[in-house]
Enzyme design. Structure first.
Site, PDB file in Angstrom:
ATOM      1  N   ASP A 484       8.173  -2.690   1.198  1.00  0.00           N
ATOM      2  CA  ASP A 484       6.827  -2.343   1.040  1.00  0.00           C
ATOM      3  C   ASP A 484       6.826  -1.822  -0.712  1.00  0.00           C
ATOM      4  OD1 ASP A 484       4.917  -0.842   2.174  1.00  0.00           O
ATOM      5  OD2 ASP A 484       5.756   0.224   4.165  1.00  0.00           O
ATOM      6  N   ASP A 553      -1.572  -0.717   7.470  1.00  0.00           N
ATOM      7  CA  ASP A 553      -2.302   0.351   9.070  1.00  0.00           C
ATOM      8  C   ASP A 553      -2.467   0.568  10.120  1.00  0.00           C
ATOM      9  OD1 ASP A 553       0.828   1.003   7.564  1.00  0.00           O
ATOM     10  OD2 ASP A 553       0.164   2.441   6.333  1.00  0.00           O
TER      11      ASP A 553
END
Ligand code: DGJ
Length: 743
Positions: A484, A553
């Site tokens: 990430d 997301d």
């Protein structure tokens, strides 16, 4: 008296003679020019199976792009091509336009020399062809600045990747202020540009416009998040003001770079369109030492005369065959615990989730953020980043225990890291404040309560590599890493680079690639996902190392339609992590049916991101069914050719299909986005890519009662391609998946 006068006169003469000796001789100023050696005019053709990029070299050695489009029978017809533009200004078809000479447009190359001059005019020296690679050597005719233009063709995919290499052959450093990878000249009457914009949870939104005169610049200056606000890619329809999936000429481009990028489109007086694409030189004047070679990243080009659909397919095929890390691999379906638990989990909860994932037929469990840091435990996003040891208070049994449980249940195991980042609340921030990106005296702004580590520093590169390596050592059963990167660069600067701060942005990405090279050398088989606050790092530079991306997301069905449609224009479905999450959706609050979410997520690499216990028994049955059917056709999603049938930007629905290379199988997805009145006929989808001379059995999946009257029967490929396929999808969020198999 006479003697005195004589003496004075003699003294005066002596002084004047001395002055005359001291004064420089006034020489008439002559401007001397360096002669440009003549060369043999020639045509250089870079070809693929169906396309050609044709470069013309004139007697002076000027190299111009004369054609990018259909492959020609005789490229040498361009030898004496004359654009007939007024010769006092270069019309801008230079293969690699540099600032200087008669050229006044936007530059692919600009150089500041040690004597303060800025003119560069590069001319052909020679070229060579080695396999599918053509290199053209050019040189400035006054200085020792050299440029190599490298063209690599991928014949079957109709893709040409171009990059430049700039060499300082002089004895002193020079400053590069523009250094594009590639410059392209196109000649059409209209240029219709499709490009991307976005933000967190709304990535890859499509923008379309006819290009007027002047310059249109697409760029990113966010350092490490290449694609949150845009994407280093575009599609350009020629001679039209409309988007077409199937008709007309389309040129598409994508840059293989994961940092700041810039793509400019300029329409000068000539009517040509000039596209310069490469690393963004913003705050990055590159000091090129004597003898140094600066290698720019590849710019990927393709051309189609069958609309945007074919341009996308060319890029997808090229990516799968030549660019993606393990592009031929089918990655497992998975369950990620992020939206199911966020930071609040313990071993028991994770084991239960693994059991549920196994019982639903999923193939991997991924443990997301929150498993690490002891002194500053990562129990929310305020602490812990940088301290990559297991939080034994939270998971006393250890990672190996959980990974073994997953393996015992037949699941692979994955784990999350964010190795480029540090929270102020961490041991790392206290031990190595000098590793943090910063500028003297200026506030170190936090984004999501975190700072970013300076990957231009080799010590930091070692550290970041070490995070990956140490995480992998927590268990020999780690099959997947989610990498990430949750912030962009602000107040940039590096304590390591001293006075060479302009090397920061490029040095960071070079450092990142060095780390990833080491990671891949040691862990060639680990599946690695590139995540960045969702889809903020989707580019063909990263994808040399990563198997897939987390597209967003936002996994709300309605939002995902747009995000996944946009992504599909440039990137293949096999890289697109798409998950089913719970409703109301955590980002949008929206409620969509589970089947709609499953059918949509199944157009990429299917996953789930929820607490399975939140599903009802009935929903579990549907989930099992959708996961099972996905495994039946996912080879088509991963390896087939994509045909977009209906765009969510144009109508009330979204539809797409994937067809196997041998055309024996296909899967069709259709999604209703708006209410369709009962008086209207069902939407007709003219299927594409089928063999019109063969018959296909069409079966709707994931339902007991089909929405198409023909499900379960066999039809000719010509019938299906000509308007016979009309499933009734009339209510918002109706969706359908059909499998087509030749008999
Ligand atoms: C941002 C990612 O996009 C999410 O999927 C999740 O991994 C969080 N970071 C964790 O902090």
């Amino acid at each position: 008296m006479k003697r005195i006068l004589l003496l004075l006169a003699a003294m005066l003469l002596a002084v004047t003679a001395a002055d005359a000796r001291k004064a420089p001789k006034k020489k008439a100023y002559v401007h001397e020019t360096v002669a440009i050696p003549e060369v043999q005019p020639r045509v250089i053709a870079i070809e693929t199976d169906n396309t050609a990029l044709i470069l013309q070299v004139d007697r002076k050695g000027v190299v111009r792009t004369r054609h990018y489009g259909a492959k020609l029978g005789r490229s040498e017809d361009f030898l004496n091509f004359n654009d007939k533009a007024f010769k006092d200004i270069d019309p801008g078809s230079l293969a690699y336009p540099s600032s200087g000479g008669r050229y006044t447009g936007s530059s692919a190359l600009s150089v500041l020399y040690p004597d303060g001059t800025r003119n560069t005019e590069i001319y052909y020296l020679s070229h060579e062809v080695a396999g599918n690679k053509t290199t053209i050597h050019l040189k400035d005719y006054v200085t020792e600045l050299k440029v190599d233009l490298v063209y690599e063709s991928f014949p079957k995919e109709d893709v040409i990747v171009i990059h430049s290499e700039i060499v300082n052959g002089g004895k002193k450093p020079v400053s590069l202020t523009d250094y594009a990878s590639s410059s392209m000249t196109l000649n059409a009457r209209k240029y219709f540009l499709t490009h991307f914009h976005g933000t967190w949870a709304e990535e890859m939104q499509v923008d379309r416009e006819v290009l007027g005169h002047g310059i249109k610049v697409l760029e990113s200056r966010r350092g490490v998040q290449t694609s949150q606000c845009g994407n280093p890619s575009f599609l350009l329809s020629l001679d039209t003001a409309e988007w077409s999936e199937t008709k007309g000429e389309v040129v598409a481009g994508a840059l293989e770079w994961s940092g700041n990028w810039k793509i400019s489109f300029e329409r000068p007086e000539s009517g040509y369109l000039r596209i310069n694409a490469g690393i963004n030189p913003y705050a990055s004047v590159w000091s090129l030492a004597a003898g140094e070679r600066f290698v720019t990243p590849g710019m990927v080009w393709t051309w189609s005369d069958e609309g945007a659909g074919k341009a996308s397919r060319n890029l997808h095929r090229w990516a799968r065959n030549s660019q993606l890390y393990a592009g031929a691999q089918i990655t497992p379906t998975l369950l990620n615990n992020w939206e199911g638990t966020y930071f609040s989990f313990n071993t028991k909860m994770l084991l239960d989730i693994i059991d549920d994932a196994a019982s639903m037929g999923l193939e991997m469990f991924v443990l997301d953020d929150g498993w690490f840091a002891k002194d500053y435990p990562r129990n929310d996003d305020k602490a812990g980043l940088g301290d990559w040891e297991l939080n034994t208070d939270k998971l006393p049994e250890g990672i190996d225990y959980i990974a073994s449980h997953a393996h015992n249940k037949g699941l692979k195991f994955g784990i999350w890291i964010e190795p480029e980042m540090v929270n102020p609340e961490s041991n790392l921030a206290k031990a190595h404040p000098e590793w943090i990106v910063q500028s003297p005296g200026r506030e170190m702004e936090q984004i999501r309560n975190q700072w970013i580590l300076d990957l231009s520093n080799p010590e930091v590169q070692d550290f970041v590599y070490g995070v990956f390596d140490r995480t992998m050592s927590l268990s020999d059963k780690i099959d997947y890493i989610k990498w990430d990167c949750n912030r962009s660069v602000t107040s940039f600067g590096s304590t390591y680079l001293g006075t060479e701060q302009d090397r920061f942005f490029i040095g960071y990405i070079q450092g990142l690639y060095k780390v990833l090279d080491r990671v891949r050398a040691k862990y060639p088989d680990t599946i690695i996902q590139c995540c960045s606050s969702g889809g903020a790092r989707v580019d063909y530079g990263q994808l040399k190392y990563f198997n897939e991306v987390w597209a967003s997301d936002n996994s709300d069905g309605d939002s995902r339609v747009l995000i996944q449609y946009g992504t599909s224009l440039v990137y293949p479905a096999c890289i697109m992590g798409s998950h089913v999450s719970i409703v109301p959706n955590h980002q949008t609050g929206n409620i969509t049916p589970l089947k709609f979410r499953f059918d949509l997520a199944s157009t990429g690499r299917l996953g789930m991101e929820l607490q399975p216990k939140d599903l009802t028994a009935q929903e579990r049955v549907l989930a099992d069914r959708c996961i099972k059917s996905y495994k039946q056709y996912r080879d088509l999603v991963f390896k087939g050719d994509l045909y977009r049938l209906a765009s969510p930007y144009e109508g009330d629905d979204y539809a797409l299909m994937y067809v196997s290379e041998d055309k024996s199988r296909a899967v069709v997805f259709a999604f209703c986005l708006k209410f369709r009145n009962r008086d209207k006929a069902a939407p007709v989808y003219k299927l594409q890519g089928l063999d019109t001379s063969r018959s296909y059995k069409v079966t709707e999946l994931n339902v007991d009662k089909s929405c198409w009257w023909g499900s379960g029967k066999s039809f000719g490929g010509d019938f299906l391609s000509s308007g016979g396929f009309n499933p009734k999808l009339s209510k918002p969020h109706d969706s359908a998946v059909f499998l087509l198999e030749t008999e």
